[in-house]
Design an enzyme around this catalytic site. Structure first.
Site, PDB file in Angstrom:
ATOM      1  N   HIS A 132       0.224   7.976   4.040  1.00 36.60           N
ATOM      2  CA  HIS A 132       0.349   7.932   2.596  1.00 36.60           C
ATOM      3  C   HIS A 132      -0.717   7.625   1.909  1.00 36.60           C
ATOM      4  CE1 HIS A 132       5.226   7.455   3.584  1.00 36.60           C
ATOM      5  NE2 HIS A 132       4.676   8.840   3.463  1.00 36.60           N
TER       6      HIS A 132
ATOM      7  N   THR B 196       0.943  -1.158   0.013  1.00 39.94           N
ATOM      8  CA  THR B 196      -0.074   0.071  -0.031  1.00 39.94           C
ATOM      9  C   THR B 196       0.808   1.131   0.027  1.00 39.94           C
ATOM     10  OG1 THR B 196      -0.201  -0.094   2.649  1.00 39.94           O
ATOM     11  CG2 THR B 196      -2.053  -1.144   1.136  1.00 39.94           C
ATOM     12  N   ASP B 197       2.043   1.302   0.756  1.00 39.80           N
ATOM     13  CA  ASP B 197       2.903   2.277   0.619  1.00 39.80           C
ATOM     14  C   ASP B 197       3.471   2.569  -0.717  1.00 39.80           C
ATOM     15  OD1 ASP B 197       3.978   4.224   2.353  1.00 39.80           O
ATOM     16  OD2 ASP B 197       5.551   3.201   2.945  1.00 39.80           O
ATOM     17  N   ASP B 198       4.088   1.712  -1.516  1.00 43.57           N
ATOM     18  CA  ASP B 198       4.230   1.992  -2.960  1.00 43.57           C
ATOM     19  C   ASP B 198       2.970   2.541  -3.801  1.00 43.57           C
ATOM     20  OD1 ASP B 198       7.396   1.372  -3.912  1.00 43.57           O
ATOM     21  OD2 ASP B 198       6.740   0.035  -2.041  1.00 43.57           O
TER      22      ASP B 198
END
Length: 642
Positions: free
Chosen positions: A465, A392-394
């Site tokens: 993010h 999920t961060d990328d």
């Protein structure tokens, strides 16, 4: 600082040459120099990738793997040993990050690797290392994974290691301690480790290690560290029961478990030969498959060994391995930084990057599907090849970057990424990186889980993010984002900061959360933002920068304290600018960046500011020192001017 706070006298400040090089530049000129340098680093295919530097256990374990498989060469050994020696501290030890404290397990693994390279135990640098090792308790005091390596070479008894039975691959998903209770990086390591532990191989090294033994009793993992009455006794009983079974496992069940483990491993190999694009499961998977009878010429094993070459850096410093590679992460961060710096959306660099990022979209299921079987795939992973484990961060940063560039052909991928990312929310409203609801803390208590974090619960930086990306897509008023904002509000520390799971540490967490909350509609004058601003102002260093040492993960006295770095100064500035600050703290931070910029437009940053496992494993992302300062300067120039 009070007398109880950590001192920083041994840390390395930026050099005078670097500090004076940018002294005559304005912020706008510094931004332009950084922008031009970043543009010059783009690969012809459209991506960016900085070196991902960790510690010498990567190189030591690579030599041990090659020794075990019988493929270690003199050239590789000589060059790896040169790199390992270059990282040794004057006292003979090795640390897990630049200017960090000595680490026993890292020092033992480096020492053994140098013995493989022919360094004699009576050499001065080896004597210093051995003296430290003995003083810290010797081999018995090392982490479990170090002792697993030593057991494979006859320097530690298998009977004195925790039992890790391969039969655990049969545990159903609802049963405690099944493999999907572990974070993706841990499960990919534990499954092949069960094969190695069941096979108990011993291939003696051509030397003894008596000089490392101290005679102290064995330390068994980290049991007892949680202060939960009854748990240590329960796990002790489980360990004893497993040892009884291990002496006489059911032959049919053991054979089936080893076969299932081998199939599980093979099914998760990536096209580039890696497992998850990271070192720990990669080396253990190769060991496991070798022990299961797959020869070096087997396609899976051959592809795995060949793939390691892609992660190998050879230069004047020697031969070293990256624990992972971060092209997707680096590329989307670079895209966001260039947009912040005013680069137009139709610039060839952004067009090429967009096309490459779109080609990296994950379109198939992965281990995340176990908890979200009905969720359509989408999103992005961290590496060149890691289709089983998008995160999920990328995905959030990719959605931000692609949305800001605004090319119509990116919209379908963005929508798929948003749908997948939204579907990965945990029950409490927060977001972990790779899995939803990966929160069973029981996993942490197993005796062999002393190598770092083994679960993937929601974290403030990842949740932030996601909130920022979804808010950019017009979803700030959605129930999903509102729940995530509430999660972030509850996660704020008493001092006004946020813990940073994937970056060092409270500076990273706070630098991530404040812009996200503002993007989601939290007004800058609200108490939650004011408390964060006060925290950042309180911990701004005398030189105008920000820095937080990685020791803050274990020692609260280090929270907010450390040598100023370019990336951490930029994180603080991004938060302050988002909060509407335009005063002295911002001006001093910008001046720190401008004055310490190198003539080529980038910054020196020896200190590690990335986090793999809090308290255990850290990263120096070589592109962080450029992309985050560029973003901060770009937003400053846009808001305030040159």
């Amino acid at each position: 600082m009070t007398a109880t706070e950590p001192t920083e006298t041994t840390a390395t400040e930026p050099t005078a040459t670097a500090a004076s090089a940018g002294a005559a530049r304005t912020p706008a000129e510094a931004m332009a120099a950084a922008r031009d340098h970043l543009l010059g680093l783009q690969a012809p295919e459209g991506w960016w990738k900085g070196e991902l530097q960790t510690n010498v256990t990567m190189d030591a374990e690579d030599l041990l793997l090659r020794e075990f498989l019988g493929i270690r060469t003199a050239d590789d050994t000589r060059e790896a040993a040169r790199w390992i020696r270059s990282q040794q501290a004057p006292d003979g030890t090795w640390a897990n990050f630049h200017d960090g404290p000595p680490d026993l397990s890292t020092t033992v693994e480096a020492y053994v690797a140098l013995r493989l390279a022919g360094d004699e135990p009576d050499a001065p640098h080896m004597r210093r290392a051995a003296a430290f090792i003995r003083g810290e308790g010797g081999i018995p005091a090392t982490r479990v994974f170090t002792r697993f390596w030593l057991a494979m070479f006859g320097h530690w008894p298998w009977d004195e290691l925790p039992v890790v039975p391969p039969e655990m691959v049969f545990l159903p998903r609802w049963f405690p301690l099944n493999v999907y209770d572990f974070a993706c990086w841990a499960r990919q390591t534990i499954v092949p480790l069960t094969v190695v532990a069941a096979k108990r191989p011993v291939r003696p090294l051509p030397f003894a290690l008596e000089e490392l033994r101290s005679g102290r009793p064995v330390r068994r993992g980290r049991r007892g560290r949680w202060g939960l009455p009854g748990w240590d006794e329960a796990f002790g009983a489980l360990d004893r029961a497993l040892r009884v079974y291990e002496r006489r496992p059911l032959p049919g069940l053991r054979k089936a478990a080893l076969r299932r483990a081998g199939e599980w491993i093979i099914a998760r190999q990536e096209p580039d030969g890696s497992w998850g694009g990271i070192q720990p499961p990669w080396v253990y998977s190769l060991l496991a498959l070798h022990l299961l009878g797959h020869g070096l010429d087997h396609p899976v094993v051959r592809r795995g060994l060949e793939g390691l070459e892609r992660f190998t850096i050879r230069d004047a410093k020697g031969r070293r391995l990256e624990a992972c590679q971060s092209p997707v992460w680096d590329t989307v961060l670079a895209m966001n930084a260039l947009v912040d710096a005013g680069v137009p959306a139709d610039h060839p660099a952004l067009e090429a990057a967009t096309e490459w990022v779109l080609g990296e979209e994950v379109r198939g299921p992965g281990d995340w599907s176990v908890r979200r079987p009905d969720l359509p795939p989408g999103g992005w992973a961290f590496e060149f090849d890691n289709d089983y484990y998008p995160d999920t961060d990328d995905t959030a940063e990719a959605v931000l970057a692609l949305g800001r560039v605004g090319r119509p052909e990116a919209e379908p991928a963005i929508e798929r990424g948003v749908r997948w990312m939204a579907g990965m929310v945990s029950r409490d409203g927060g977001f972990g990186a790779f899995d939803a609801d990966n929160t069973r803390a029981l996993c942490r208590r197993l005796p062999f889980c002393d190598f770092g974090e083994v679960i993937d619960p929601p974290s403030a930086d990842v949740t932030a993010h996601v909130v920022e990306a979804l808010s950019l897509r017009g979803m700030a008023d959605s129930t999903l984002v509102k729940r995530a904002v509430v999660w972030l509000l509850r996660a704020q520390e008493d001092d006004g900061s946020w813990f940073g799971r994937w970056g060092a540490n409270h500076v990273y967490g706070t630098g991530s959360v404040v812009p996200a909350l503002v993007a989601a509609g939290v007004r800058p004058e609200k108490p939650v933002i004011r408390r964060a601003v006060r925290w950042l102002e309180r911990y701004q260093r005398e030189d105008g920068g920000w820095g937080e040492d990685l020791r803050s993960y274990r020692d609260p006295e280090w929270v907010g304290h450390g040598v100023s770095t370019a990336s951490q100064t930029a994180w603080a500035l991004l938060a302050l600018l988002a909060a509407g600050e335009r005063g002295r703290a911002v001006e001093r931070g910008v001046r720190w960046l401008v004055e310490r910029q190198r003539p080529d437009g980038t910054w020196d940053e020896e200190h590690f500011t990335g986090t793999g496992f809090p308290g255990d494993f850290y990263i120096n992302y070589h592109l962080y020192r450029l992309v985050f300062p560029l973003s901060a300067l770009g937003r400053y120039v846009k808001e305030i001017g040159s």
